[in-house]
Each structure stands twice: as structure tokens, then as C-alpha cells.
Design an enzyme around this catalytic site. Structure first.
Site, PDB file in Angstrom:
ATOM      1  N   GLY A  84      63.511-110.520  -7.892  1.00 45.35           N
ATOM      2  CA  GLY A  84      64.449-109.467  -8.263  1.00 45.35           C
ATOM      3  C   GLY A  84      65.793-109.602  -7.552  1.00 45.35           C
ATOM      4  O   GLY A  84      66.845-109.414  -8.160  1.00 45.35           O
ATOM      5  N   THR A  85      65.753-109.945  -6.280  1.00 47.50           N
ATOM      6  CA  THR A  85      67.002-110.025  -5.505  1.00 47.50           C
ATOM      7  C   THR A  85      67.941-111.065  -6.102  1.00 47.50           C
ATOM      8  O   THR A  85      69.130-110.795  -6.317  1.00 47.50           O
ATOM      9  CB  THR A  85      66.683-110.386  -4.031  1.00 47.50           C
ATOM     10  N   GLN A 192      61.293-101.934 -10.526  1.00 46.99           N
ATOM     11  CA  GLN A 192      60.174-101.000 -10.342  1.00 46.99           C
ATOM     12  C   GLN A 192      59.594-100.491 -11.667  1.00 46.99           C
ATOM     13  O   GLN A 192      58.542 -99.845 -11.663  1.00 46.99           O
ATOM     14  CB  GLN A 192      60.606 -99.805  -9.474  1.00 46.99           C
ATOM     15  N   SER A 212      60.468-108.640 -11.501  1.00 46.58           N
ATOM     16  CA  SER A 212      59.931-109.347 -10.334  1.00 46.58           C
ATOM     17  C   SER A 212      58.405-109.272 -10.411  1.00 46.58           C
ATOM     18  O   SER A 212      57.824-108.187 -10.378  1.00 46.58           O
ATOM     19  CB  SER A 212      60.451-108.680  -9.061  1.00 46.58           C
ATOM     20  N   ALA A 213      57.749-110.448 -10.474  1.00 46.43           N
ATOM     21  CA  ALA A 213      56.316-110.500 -10.776  1.00 46.43           C
ATOM     22  C   ALA A 213      55.438-109.751  -9.777  1.00 46.43           C
ATOM     23  O   ALA A 213      54.438-109.147 -10.154  1.00 46.43           O
ATOM     24  CB  ALA A 213      55.866-111.964 -10.852  1.00 46.43           C
ATOM     25  N   THR A 250      64.094-127.288  -9.296  1.00 50.22           N
ATOM     26  CA  THR A 250      62.807-127.464  -9.993  1.00 50.22           C
ATOM     27  C   THR A 250      62.090-126.119 -10.068  1.00 50.22           C
ATOM     28  O   THR A 250      61.996-125.397  -9.075  1.00 50.22           O
ATOM     29  CB  THR A 250      61.945-128.511  -9.254  1.00 50.22           C
ATOM     30  N   CYS A 342      66.796 -90.604   9.525  1.00 51.75           N
ATOM     31  CA  CYS A 342      67.351 -91.083  10.798  1.00 51.75           C
ATOM     32  C   CYS A 342      66.978 -92.551  10.959  1.00 51.75           C
ATOM     33  O   CYS A 342      66.099 -93.067  10.281  1.00 51.75           O
ATOM     34  CB  CYS A 342      66.820 -90.282  11.974  1.00 51.75           C
TER      35      CYS A 342
HETATM   36  N1  PLP Z   1      65.204-104.054  -6.695  1.00 54.59           N
HETATM   37  C1  PLP Z   1      64.305-103.107  -6.441  1.00 54.59           C
HETATM   38  C2  PLP Z   1      64.482-101.751  -7.043  1.00 54.59           C
HETATM   39  C3  PLP Z   1      63.195-103.369  -5.634  1.00 54.59           C
HETATM   40  O1  PLP Z   1      62.305-102.412  -5.384  1.00 54.59           O
HETATM   41  C4  PLP Z   1      63.057-104.673  -5.082  1.00 54.59           C
HETATM   42  C5  PLP Z   1      61.947-104.990  -4.176  1.00 54.59           C
HETATM   43  O2  PLP Z   1      61.558-104.198  -3.348  1.00 54.59           O
HETATM   44  C6  PLP Z   1      64.028-105.637  -5.400  1.00 54.59           C
HETATM   45  C7  PLP Z   1      65.089-105.294  -6.201  1.00 54.59           C
HETATM   46  C8  PLP Z   1      63.916-107.033  -4.877  1.00 54.59           C
HETATM   47  O3  PLP Z   1      62.923-107.759  -5.561  1.00 54.59           O
HETATM   48  P1  PLP Z   1      62.292-109.085  -4.933  1.00 54.59           P
HETATM   49  O4  PLP Z   1      61.346-108.661  -3.870  1.00 54.59           O
HETATM   50  O5  PLP Z   1      61.592-109.734  -6.083  1.00 54.59           O
HETATM   51  O6  PLP Z   1      63.415-109.920  -4.436  1.00 54.59           O
END
Ligand code: PLP
Length: 394
Positions: A84-85, A192, A212-213, A250, A342
Site C-alpha cells: 500500500g505504501t 483498509q 495491500s494483500a 523482478t 499524547c
Molecule cells: N494505507 C493505510 C490506510 C493503511 O492502513 C496501511 C497499512 O497499515 C497502508 C496504507 C500501508 O500499507 P502497506 O503496509 O502495504 O505498505
């Protein structure tokens, strides 16, 4: 008693519970089965033209077709990433730079994969960044989004489908309509919700969307980016011609095979899992409210229609115990995430709860559930937490 084909049938009382499924989910054994041949026998490089390579290339293209079919897109619109990132970063950097966009809109409640990417682009002077206002429960102000885009047409907009900490669902249909009116490029972080809600890309007016798998019982380190056909975006990673020059390197073959299998399984049982997991969440709300005085829920997480059914963010009364909340739950075999408003102690600071103006004196716990959890585990987790509170209030 709720039942799902996937939850363990054992009648024995649980002695541990994993409620951190928004962080990551356990791998589905069927997914592992699908991946194993690509670890054992089918080792070819998918870019090789010989038989070993072609076999593996075919598996990647089948996975792409499966995913495209499940989100109602075309295979050419799907690129595999490391998760996902990377997909979030690619959408932001790739499109802003290629399309020469000068302004972006997001919200302070986004995941850091989006926030930090956009803030880096702001810091380098490539964009101006605006934040949509939200109320104290985290609902986005659509009139403000409309106003921001009216003042800055042709912006990049990144607003998530569901928040990973408080579970708030954003109305991405309406956001897409507003973006379309102002000729904005709309990216939505669906990490999510992918595999938990049906996403139909013929209906949604989004340009980019991500999956994201490991958030739906697939492997870690693999995900995908949907990029609407015709939308240009330069690569984030340069090198070979993999993924049609969009993402060099790859391919993570067994990861990609596992990703497609996991999304296929999630999609075929979606309604049952939704009902089952919502039942667990409702039980958490009822039991926590009965057992702990002055318990509350952060964001919209206790509101069925407005939140992700897998996430419940609990706000606990001020107590000397709050600093050590996650640690104490962990030693009692309950795995959860936290993050109070906090930034000290065992509860690492949460930018989301801080943005909502949550009282830093209160404790915060995110329970996040999956198809593998049971009612007995919910009862076990609530009992551990209630016992800890009884000790400090006795
Ligand atoms: N975006 C959201 C809303 C997430 O909850 C997460 C993971 O916690 C990510 C992006 C990042 O995904 P990944 O862990 O596959 O890099």
C-alpha cells in the site's frame, strides 16, 4: 452464537486473542497453497522468454486479470507494487510530477503513506498542500473540499476510503463527484477496505486506488495500484521494463499469486464475513459499555453505517494505567494497537486522535477484527481489559 466457516470451532475458552487485523491479518491457508508451487517448482524469471519464464509470466497475468475483474477494471490498469505504501507514493509523486499539478488536498487523518508523501512534495516546493476540515468525529467537510477545489482547479486529491485507526468511512462517491466538477485527480487509499467492501471502478470516479494483500489474509510485501486508463504518471522505480515500464524490478511472483487468491476468497465471502465481523464488533461495544464505566468510542467507529466493520477505537477513562495499556494487554495475551492523543509512554502518539482533539488523558485502544476471530475471543479480551480497570478503580 455467530458462526463462520473460517472461525475455529473449538469450544475451549481462549487464552489469547489477536485483535490487530488492521495492522496485518493471518495468511489464509488456501492462499499459502496457491503460493507454494511458485516457491518450489515454478522459479523462472517472468521476463525470460523460455518455458520457465513463460509459465510464471502467465501466472502474473492471470493474477492481474483476476484482480481487474474483481474491481471491475481492465488488466492494463493494474500494476503490482510492494504494498500500500508504495502504491500511495506512486499515485502522489507519479501523477503530480507528470501532470504538473501545483496543488494537493488531503486530510490530517490520512495514513502517513499519503501524508508524508504529500508533505515531501510540499517541502520540495512542487505543490501547495491544503487540508480538508473535519468535525470532532472525523467526518470530512464536503463543502470545504468543494471550496478548496473551486479555488484551485486541477488539484491532486488524496482522501482515504476508510481510516485505519478510527474506521471512519468517507463517501468516496461524493468526493469523486466533487473532484470531477473541478477537474481534479482523485486518489483514494483503499488499503483498509479492499477485500472488505465491493469496489466497482466503473461506478467510482477515482483515478487511482490501492490494495495491500496482507490486510485481507494475503502475504506481506505485495499490493497493487489501479491507475485509470489515460491518466499519465511517471514511475517511482526506474530500471527494467517490468509492469509495462511503470514499476521496474523482478516481480514478487508468489506474492502476486497470493494477492490475487486472497482477493478472490475475500470477494466470494464478502457478505458473510461482513455480517459475521460486524456481529463481533457489536458484541465488543455492548460488552465494553457494560463492563467499563465511562467507556466511549473515538471517531465514528461505534456507528455502524459510518465506519468500517473491522475497526473499533475505544476511548478509556483517565487512569494511571493508561500509559501501560498496550503492554498490560500484551502480557495478558491480547494483541491490539493503541495510540492515545499524547505521544509518551507505551501509547505512541496518534496523529489521528490528536487531530480529532481527543483528551490526551484518556487511553485509546484499536480492536480490529477478522473472519478468524470468535465471540469467545471478544469476551476474553473484554474481560482482560475490565479486570485491569477494576484493579485501578478498586
Ligand atoms: N494505507 C493505510 C490506510 C493503511 O492502513 C496501511 C497499512 O497499515 C497502508 C496504507 C500501508 O500499507 P502497506 O503496509 O502495504 O505498505
Amino acid at each position: 452464537m455467530l458462526s463462520t466457516p473460517d472461525s475455529p470451532a473449538s469450544a475451549a475458552a481462549p487464552t489469547a486473542a489477536y485483535f490487530d487485523n488492521a495492522a496485518t491479518t493471518p495468511l489464509d491457508p488456501e492462499v499459502l497453497e496457491a503460493m507454494l508451487p511458485f516457491m518450489r517448482e515454478h522459479f523462472g524469471n517472468p521476463s525470460s522468454i523460455h518455458g520457465h519464464g513463460r509459465k510464471v509470466r502467465a501466472a502474473i497475468e492471470n493474477a492481474r486479470k483476476t484482480i481487474a475483474h474483481l474491481v471491475n477494471a481492465s488488466p492494463a490498469e493494474i500494476s503490482f507494487t510492494s504494498g500500500g505504501t508504495e502504491a500511495d507514493n506512486y499515485a502522489a509523486f507519479g501523477s503530480i510530477r507528470t501532470l504538473g499539478l501545483k496543488h494537493a488536498v488531503t486530510s490530517p487523518l490520512e495514513h502517513h503513506a499519503v501524508l508524508h508523501a504529500l508533505q515531501a512534495l510540499e517541502k520540495s516546493g512542487e505543490i501547495r498542500l491544503s487540508y480538508v476540515r473535519h468535525d470532532e468525529q472525523g467526518r470530512l467537510n464536503m463543502a470545504h473540499l468543494d471550496e478548496l477545489l473551486g479555488a484551485h482547479p486541477r488539484s491532486f486529491v488524496s482522501l482515504m476510503h476508510a481510516n485505519n485507526e478510527i474506521g471512519n468511512l468517507n463517501d468516496i462517491q461524493t468526493i469523486g463527484d466533487i473532484c470531477q466538477r473541478h477537474d481534479a485527480i482523485f486518489h483514494t487509499d483503499t488499503v483498509q477496505t479492499m477485500g472488505h467492501y465491493q469496489l466497482d471502478l466503473q461506478q467510482l470516479k477515482v483515478h487511482f486506488l490501492v490494495g495491500s494483500a496482507h490486510k485481507f489474509h494475503g502475504p506481506k510485501g505485495v499490493g497493487f495500484l489501479y491507475r485509470r486508463s489515460g491518466v499519465q504518471a511517471e514511475p517511482l522505480i526506474y530500471g527494467g521494463a517490468q509492469e509495462r515500464n511503470v514499476r521496474a524490478g523482478t516481480e514478487n511472483v508468489y506474492g502476486i499469486v497470493g494477492l490475487a487468491k486472497a482477493l478472490e476468497i475475500a470477494s466470494s465471502h464478502m457478505a458473510d464475513h461482513h455480517r459475521y465481523v460486524q456481529g463481533l464488533k457489536d458484541r465488543f461495544i455492548t460488552r465494553l459499555t457494560a463492563e467499563i464505566e465511562d467507556v466511549a468510542f473515538n471517531g465514528c467507529s461505534a456507528l455502524t453505517e459510518e465506519s468500517l466493520y473491522t475497526v473499533l477505537n475505544v476511548s478509556l477513562p483517565p487512569s494511571e494505567m493508561n500509559e501501560m495499556l498496550l503492554f498490560n494487554l500484551d502480557i495478558n495475551h491480547v494483541s491490539v494497537s493503541g495510540g492515545s492523543a499524547c505521544s509518551s509512554g507505551a501509547n505512541a502518539g496518534s496523529h489521528v486522535l490528536t487531530a480529532l482533539g481527543c483528551d490526551p488523558g484518556r487511553g485509546a485502544i484499536r480492536f480490529s477484527m477478522s473472519k478468524y476471530n470468535t465471540e469467545a475471543e471478544v469476551d476474553f479480551a473484554v474481560e482482560q481489559l475490565a479486570r485491569m480497570y477494576r484493579k485501578v478503580t478498586a
